[in-house]
Design an enzyme around this catalytic site. Structure first.
Site, PDB file in Angstrom:
ATOM      1  N   HIS A 178      73.921  10.441   7.275  1.00 25.77           N
ATOM      2  CA  HIS A 178      74.142  10.678   5.938  1.00 25.77           C
ATOM      3  C   HIS A 178      73.578  12.153   5.358  1.00 25.77           C
ATOM      4  O   HIS A 178      73.991  12.735   4.633  1.00 25.77           O
ATOM      5  CB  HIS A 178      73.766   9.614   5.020  1.00 25.77           C
ATOM      6  CG  HIS A 178      72.202   9.480   4.628  1.00 25.77           C
ATOM      7  ND1 HIS A 178      71.509   9.140   5.506  1.00 25.77           N
ATOM      8  CD2 HIS A 178      71.563  10.053   3.732  1.00 25.77           C
ATOM      9  CE1 HIS A 178      70.219   9.179   5.045  1.00 25.77           C
ATOM     10  NE2 HIS A 178      70.110   9.798   4.033  1.00 25.77           N
ATOM     11  N   HIS A 240      69.012  12.647  12.136  1.00 24.07           N
ATOM     12  CA  HIS A 240      68.956  13.573  11.207  1.00 24.07           C
ATOM     13  C   HIS A 240      68.320  14.936  11.308  1.00 24.07           C
ATOM     14  O   HIS A 240      68.914  16.019  11.054  1.00 24.07           O
ATOM     15  CB  HIS A 240      68.172  12.836   9.891  1.00 24.07           C
ATOM     16  CG  HIS A 240      68.596  11.569   9.278  1.00 24.07           C
ATOM     17  ND1 HIS A 240      69.915  11.011   9.346  1.00 24.07           N
ATOM     18  CD2 HIS A 240      67.856  10.665   9.015  1.00 24.07           C
ATOM     19  CE1 HIS A 240      70.083  10.046   8.680  1.00 24.07           C
ATOM     20  NE2 HIS A 240      68.922   9.644   8.635  1.00 24.07           N
TER      21      HIS A 240
HETATM   22  C1  BG6 Z   1      67.843   6.761   6.647  1.00 31.08           C
HETATM   23  C2  BG6 Z   1      66.580   6.409   7.344  1.00 31.08           C
HETATM   24  O1  BG6 Z   1      68.497   6.943   7.555  1.00 31.08           O
HETATM   25  O2  BG6 Z   1      67.084   7.839   5.803  1.00 31.08           O
HETATM   26  C3  BG6 Z   1      65.324   5.842   6.336  1.00 31.08           C
HETATM   27  O3  BG6 Z   1      66.707   5.044   7.863  1.00 31.08           O
HETATM   28  C4  BG6 Z   1      64.913   6.841   5.261  1.00 31.08           C
HETATM   29  O4  BG6 Z   1      64.069   5.455   6.848  1.00 31.08           O
HETATM   30  C5  BG6 Z   1      66.261   7.584   4.867  1.00 31.08           C
HETATM   31  O5  BG6 Z   1      64.233   6.475   4.292  1.00 31.08           O
HETATM   32  C6  BG6 Z   1      66.123   9.012   4.080  1.00 31.08           C
HETATM   33  O6  BG6 Z   1      67.254   9.377   3.454  1.00 31.08           O
HETATM   34  P1  BG6 Z   1      67.110  10.236   2.286  1.00 31.08           P
HETATM   35  O7  BG6 Z   1      68.540  10.330   1.677  1.00 31.08           O
HETATM   36  O8  BG6 Z   1      66.491   9.201   1.304  1.00 31.08           O
HETATM   37  O9  BG6 Z   1      66.223  11.358   2.681  1.00 31.08           O
END
Ligand code: BG6
Length: 491
Positions: A178, A240
């Site tokens: 994401h 990520h």
């Molecule tokens: C997710 C992880 O992919 O991304 C989580 O599994 C994390 O542990 C999250 O908290 C962070 O995403 P964002 O969009 O809140 O920065």
């Protein structure tokens, strides 16, 4: 405001429909696209999970989720009512051999784009896809969306790729990360390839090093079962953070075509210098939070968040130094750090430029700070170019660090859609540009796995750090040993 073009009529089947991801992210994202008119009134969302719920029960859960996770200003009672009317539910235990998959044929419409979103544990990806194939539910217009992590090591990831690949072609497979859907992450391509000034400076002659920080204040948030088997390296770095490294380090792709972009990202992943087991202790730091305070409020430690006092060797923090072995990046280390229960929620990339090669200014005239480009991914999205300028006024010449600032919220003056909104619509459109190709996932695991193995073979444990601090002090030493420091927030 750019014009919203509706996507094709679709049926989106969400497996894991009663889970956290669906309620917190997917339904609010679909609601956002519905409200903007991108998801049309004929499209449907079909929740699938084990619980024996009726359509109305599912709608009631969805209504509560929207109340909790959509800002009041973005919620309108009539639109919510119409959106809920497009939700349906199928109760199925996908792990059971006698599961009734025909229920879906009775609900789904063959003429529509069909999205199967697997918001489940990765070990179900293979079995669910196999069952969908066997039940004849995979049409030409079908796609499958796989949430990260894809497996939990190279072998399990390859097994998933193989099992899913028997039913869905690569162009039908959308591996979601994401972060790639975040506006500011998409903007990295615009920053680098739609401007002349940066790309010419994007080389080791000018750049000293790169820092990437993804800090969170939250702890386990009830996800302990998943997280304790995963840890920060698998949960954040393998996907990520390495994707961010790719977007910063890649060469300009030949075009925006999905495969051209992914070819360039893949080259970066393959150029990451593998860590030898004996190097891992010097190049990585893992930590686990203990009780502490965030924003002045006491918070429990990792083990208490897990709900027991059993020891756990899972890291909630990782810092590491990576090397991209290419002409462009020779001798430019990439320092990455991510963790839970850190002092603030901030994701940022710092491109730290080298100092001027020679100064004509007397040493006492300034507190020198080499230029840095700070790209703030979230929150308060924007960019800062840190530079030196003359202090105004008479008297001796004095210089001070100052910055050129862009805050996206003031520049663009509108809500940034959540990453899932963009990505879900891309799956309907069949555009895989912002999704990971199987070889990217594989290359990322190949780089991460030796670190996991070296950690598993070491007698030392993750280093404790009190919640509300920037991780173990060893993480500071990791970068300071090289005569550098983590960027301090100036935001
Ligand atoms: C997710 C992880 O992919 O991304 C989580 O599994 C994390 O542990 C999250 O908290 C962070 O995403 P964002 O969009 O809140 O920065």
């Amino acid at each position: 405001m750019s014009k919203v073009i509706p996507v094709a009529v679709f049926d989106c089947v969400v497996f894991g429909a009663t889970g956290d991801l669906t309620l917190r992210k997917l339904l609010p994202a679909l609601y956002g696209r519905f409200q903007d008119g991108q998801m049309t009134a004929e499209s449907r969302v079909i929740g699938a999970a084990r619980s024996p719920l009726s359509d109305d029960d599912f709608r009631a859960r969805a209504a509560r989720a929207l109340e909790q996770h959509v800002a009041p200003d973005d919620r309108d009672a009539e639109t919510v009512r119409r959106f809920l009317g497009q939700l349906f539910y199928v109760s199925i235990d996908a792990t059971k051999p006698d599961a009734d998959w025909d229920q879906f044929s009775r609900v789904l419409d063959d003429s529509r784009v069909r999205v199967f979103y697997l918001a489940t544990s990765p070990d179900l990806y293979g079995p669910i896809c196999q069952a969908l194939g066997a039940a004849g539910l995979v049409t030409e217009q079908s796609r499958v969306v796989l949430e990260k992590p894809i497996g939990h090591d190279l072998a399990s990831s390859n097994a998933i790729t193989e099992a899913v690949g028997k039913v869905f072609s690569e162009s039908q497979t959308f591996r979601i990360d994401h972060f790639l859907g975040k506006e500011t992450v998409q903007n990295l391509m615009a920053l680098r390839f739609a401007n002349t000034i940066f790309e010419r400076l994007w080389i080791s002659d000018v750049i000293d090093h790169v820092q990437i920080t993804v800090a969170e204040t939250v702890g386990l948030e009830g996800r302990g079962d998943y997280y304790d088997k995963s840890g920060a390296l698998r949960d954040m770095v393998q996907n990520h953070m390495l994707q961010l490294v790719c977007l910063i380090a890649m060469h300009p792709p030949l075009s925006l075509d999905a495969d051209r972009v992914r070819d360039e990202k893949l080259k970066v992943l393959r150029a990451l210098k593998p860590m030898e087991p004996y190097e891992v202790a010097a190049l990585t730091v893992r930590g686990q939070y203990t009780a502490g305070a965030i924003d002045g409020k006491p918070v429990p430690g990792y083990l208490a968040d897990l709900g027991g006092n059993e020891p756990s060797l899972t890291e909630s923090f990782v810092a590491l130094k990576a090397e991209v072995r290419t002409w462009r990046w020779a001798n430019v280390p990439f320092y990455l750090r991510t963790g839970k229960r850190l002092p603030s929620k901030v994701s940022e990339i710092v491109i730290q430029f080298r100092s001027v090669p020679f100064s004509i200014f007397p040493p006492e005239s300034a507190e020198w700070r080499p230029n840095a480009l700070v790209i703030r991914l979230q929150p308060e999205e924007g960019m800062q170019l840190e530079m030196m300028a003359k202090d105004p006024g008479p008297g001796k010449l004095r210089l001070s660090p100052t910055s050129l600032d862009i805050r996206f919220e003031t520049t663009f003056g509108r809500r940034f859609p959540d990453a899932y909104e963009r990505l879900l619509m891309d799956t309907v459109r069949g555009d895989p540009t912002l999704f990971m190709r199987h070889d990217e996932v594989e290359a990322a695991w190949k780089w991460v796995e030796p670190i996991l193995e070296a950690w598993a073979g070491r007698p030392d444990h993750p280093r404790p750090y009190p919640a509300g601090t920037w991780g173990p002090t060893a993480a500071i030493a990791l970068i300071e040993r090289d005569g550098r420091t983590w960027h301090e927030e100036m935001w």
